[in-house]
Write a protein that holds these residues in place. Structure first.
Motif, PDB file in Angstrom:
ATOM      1  N   UNK A  38     -57.238   5.185 -10.517  1.00  0.00           N
ATOM      2  CA  UNK A  38     -56.178   5.519  -9.484  1.00  0.00           C
ATOM      3  C   UNK A  38     -56.194   6.991  -9.233  1.00  0.00           C
ATOM      4  N   UNK A  39     -55.393   7.246  -8.239  1.00  0.00           N
ATOM      5  CA  UNK A  39     -55.332   8.691  -7.872  1.00  0.00           C
ATOM      6  C   UNK A  39     -54.829   9.613  -8.673  1.00  0.00           C
ATOM      7  N   UNK A  40     -53.593   9.063  -9.179  1.00  0.00           N
ATOM      8  CA  UNK A  40     -52.829   9.902 -10.382  1.00  0.00           C
ATOM      9  C   UNK A  40     -51.852  10.914  -9.614  1.00  0.00           C
ATOM     10  N   UNK A  41     -51.116  11.564 -10.381  1.00  0.00           N
ATOM     11  CA  UNK A  41     -50.131  12.295  -9.902  1.00  0.00           C
ATOM     12  C   UNK A  41     -50.665  13.812  -9.287  1.00  0.00           C
ATOM     13  N   UNK A  42     -49.987  14.356  -8.217  1.00  0.00           N
ATOM     14  CA  UNK A  42     -50.232  15.695  -7.753  1.00  0.00           C
ATOM     15  C   UNK A  42     -50.022  16.739  -8.987  1.00  0.00           C
TER      16      UNK A  42
ATOM     17  N   UNK B  10     -36.783  19.707  -3.564  1.00  0.00           N
ATOM     18  CA  UNK B  10     -37.891  19.258  -3.830  1.00  0.00           C
ATOM     19  C   UNK B  10     -38.221  18.402  -5.049  1.00  0.00           C
ATOM     20  N   UNK B  11     -37.993  18.944  -5.943  1.00  0.00           N
ATOM     21  CA  UNK B  11     -38.237  18.260  -7.305  1.00  0.00           C
ATOM     22  C   UNK B  11     -37.818  16.939  -7.294  1.00  0.00           C
ATOM     23  N   UNK B  12     -36.497  16.577  -6.808  1.00  0.00           N
ATOM     24  CA  UNK B  12     -35.720  15.452  -6.938  1.00  0.00           C
ATOM     25  C   UNK B  12     -36.483  14.623  -5.954  1.00  0.00           C
ATOM     26  N   UNK B  13     -37.108  14.874  -4.797  1.00  0.00           N
ATOM     27  CA  UNK B  13     -37.788  14.089  -3.724  1.00  0.00           C
ATOM     28  C   UNK B  13     -39.380  13.627  -4.510  1.00  0.00           C
ATOM     29  N   UNK B  14     -39.796  14.590  -5.314  1.00  0.00           N
ATOM     30  CA  UNK B  14     -41.173  14.606  -5.700  1.00  0.00           C
ATOM     31  C   UNK B  14     -41.224  13.601  -7.078  1.00  0.00           C
ATOM     32  N   UNK B  15     -39.960  13.669  -7.693  1.00  0.00           N
ATOM     33  CA  UNK B  15     -39.982  12.971  -9.190  1.00  0.00           C
ATOM     34  C   UNK B  15     -38.938  11.914  -9.433  1.00  0.00           C
ATOM     35  N   UNK B  45     -48.572   8.335  -7.587  1.00  0.00           N
ATOM     36  CA  UNK B  45     -49.210   9.330  -6.614  1.00  0.00           C
ATOM     37  C   UNK B  45     -47.594  10.332  -5.963  1.00  0.00           C
ATOM     38  N   UNK B  46     -46.738   9.405  -5.950  1.00  0.00           N
ATOM     39  CA  UNK B  46     -45.428   9.874  -5.596  1.00  0.00           C
ATOM     40  C   UNK B  46     -44.526  10.387  -6.778  1.00  0.00           C
ATOM     41  N   UNK B  47     -45.138  10.508  -7.774  1.00  0.00           N
ATOM     42  CA  UNK B  47     -44.172  10.840  -9.150  1.00  0.00           C
ATOM     43  C   UNK B  47     -43.434   9.801  -9.449  1.00  0.00           C
ATOM     44  N   UNK B  48     -43.294   8.474  -8.937  1.00  0.00           N
ATOM     45  CA  UNK B  48     -42.604   7.538  -9.606  1.00  0.00           C
ATOM     46  C   UNK B  48     -42.979   6.993 -10.679  1.00  0.00           C
TER      47      UNK B  48
END
Lengths: 313, 157
Positions: A38-42, B10-15, B45-48
């Motif tokens: 899978x892609x993985x986190x940024x 930004x951090x809240x949206x990304x994680x 991918x979205x930090x979820x």
């Protein structure tokens, strides 16, 4: 005075280790993701997690002892950062060194585990107490092999100072190949120390919610996460200094690159084992460590003793 | 101060870390939520990340009409989460009660009990719909950037 503060807070102290630790966590996670196809986190994911946790509300359970509850994450972080001052990162000399600093580093790296235990114990939640007991049980399994296999190369070098060990192995180029069994043992012990799969028994999320960290939230959890990242980097630096002592004395820039490469190599090995193994039970872990890993560490010790008789008069 | 707030937003949206709670669903939506977390859909991918404890979570993902029995537990889980926190209702039942609407033993939807930030309909909601809903919730946080982001928890019903 200013130089001391610079060393403590910026380089090679807190800031450098924090950035390196977050980068190492990213590399760990991306390798884990790529191996699962899978892609993985940024790339900024660990940083975003940390900032979000610091900006969140801290909940302290009313049953918990607030002073101990708040102190433990900071203590864990402090101990992990302090240990780095005695490890030769690049070049043969550490920032500070005295005869016996090897033992001090090993004990400083034990303190985070102890804080996990105390933090879990003082949160008084059932899950955190189970996690705390497992953390301290696990400590007895991996700590003895780790100590033996790290003291064996020191025996060959005839010193208990990490800087002098680095100088010895730099003077005798291929002696580090004798310690490869010890390197394997130390990697296994490091998995236990960092509580990674297959030894993530204290925070097994499918069994006991989040183990020792169940009641931690916000800033305090962020500090614990950062402490684990820093501990990973410092532990990998220790293994690099003891078991991969080459590439010194070729200029500080190239030396720095080689140091980073060595640490990332160890982080990659840890990520690989995280992917291919499943979690063990605590009794299986104890059995594995005492039946197979500790004897291997003793084999390393015997090899180094024999070599000391043959090679060094 | 503005810069700090921007970075925090930004951090809240990304994680966003989620916790999944079954509020009386038939298990179909739960399977779809778990499917959305598998490597196939790769929500990291979205930090979820899925967390086991409400203390670590930012988003409470609920599925199913809220049964009378689970209502106090749902409220308790919500109160254990640190601020800011959001609730996502997954599936038709948790959005409106679905076929259970008006039943003697259910509350007809999460919003009868907790303030809900995003509704994801479907019976069951497919993993793609769940990912779409969650990313839309995160985008709506970005729009609100500038005003201090808080979970809608202050005006609890």
């Amino acid at each position: 005075m200013i130089a001391a503060f610079f060393n403590l807070l910026i380089f090679p102290g807190f800031l450098f280790l924090a950035i390196f630790g977050l980068a190492a966590e990213y590399i760990d996670r991306i390798i884990y993701a790529r191996l699962q196809n899978r892609m993985g986190p940024p790339w900024f994911q660990p940083l975003a997690d940390l900032i979000k946790l610091i900006a969140k509300e801290d909940v302290i359970p009313c049953e918990a002892n607030p002073r101990m509850f708040k102190m433990m994450p900071i203590l864990a972080l402090t101990a992990a950062v302090t240990a780095s001052f005695y490890i030769p990162l690049w070049g043969e000399r550490a920032l500070f060194s005295f005869n016996g600093d090897l033992v001090v580093v090993l004990y400083l790296l034990t303190i985070p585990t102890l804080t996990f235990f105390l933090g879990g114990w003082y949160s008084t939640s059932l899950f955190s107490k189970i996690g705390a007991m497992r953390a301290i049980t696990q400590l007895f399994a991996y700590e003895v092999p780790l100590f033996i296999c790290i003291l064996a190369p020191a025996l060959l070098a005839n010193t208990w100072s990490l800087s002098e060990m680095a100088a010895f192995y730099a003077a005798h180029p291929f002696y580090w190949t004798f310690n490869l069994i010890g390197f394997g043992v130390a990697l296994i012990a490091m998995l236990g120390k960092l509580e990674k799969v297959p030894f993530d028994i204290p925070e097994a999320e499918t069994e006991i919610v989040a183990g020792t960290f169940t009641e931690y939230s916000g800033k305090l959890l962020g500090f614990f996460k950062l402490a684990i990242d820093v501990e990973a980097v410092v532990g990998a630096s220790l293994l690099a200094a003891v078991f991969l002592p080459f590439g010194y004395g070729i200029g500080s820039y190239l030396g720095f690159v080689i140091y980073v490469a060595k640490v990332l190599f160890i982080i990659c090995l840890l990520a690989l084992s995280r992917t291919i193994f499943a979690r063990l039970r605590i009794d299986q872990m104890m059995e594995f460590c005492w039946k197979y890993v500790a004897p291997l560490a003793f084999v390393q010790l015997v090899i180094d003793l024999a070599l000391k008789g043959v090679l060094i008069r | 101060m503005g810069l700090v707030r921007k970075i925090v937003t930004w951090a809240r949206i990304k994680s966003p870390w989620i916790i999944h709670f079954n509020t009386g669903a038939c298990n179909a939506c739960d399977i779809e939520i778990v499917a959305a977390l598998t490597p196939r859909y790769d929500l990291e991918r979205f930090g979820i990340q899925l967390k086991g404890t409400p203390r670590h979570a930012d988003v409470l993902v609920c599925s199913g009409p809220v049964t009378k029995q689970i209502t106090p537990r749902l409220k308790r889980i919500y109160e254990q989460m640190p601020e800011p926190k959001f609730v996502v209702a997954v599936g038709t039942c948790s959005c409106s009660g679905g076929v259970f609407q008006g039943c003697y033993n259910v509350e007809s939807g999460i919003d009868e009990v907790l303030p809900v930030s995003a509704y994801i309909p479907g019976c069951p909601a497919s993993p793609k719909a769940i990912i779409d809903g969650v990313t839309k919730l995160l985008m709506s946080l970005e729009d609100k950037e500038g005003s201090r982001i808080q979970g809608p928890g202050s005006g609890k019903k």
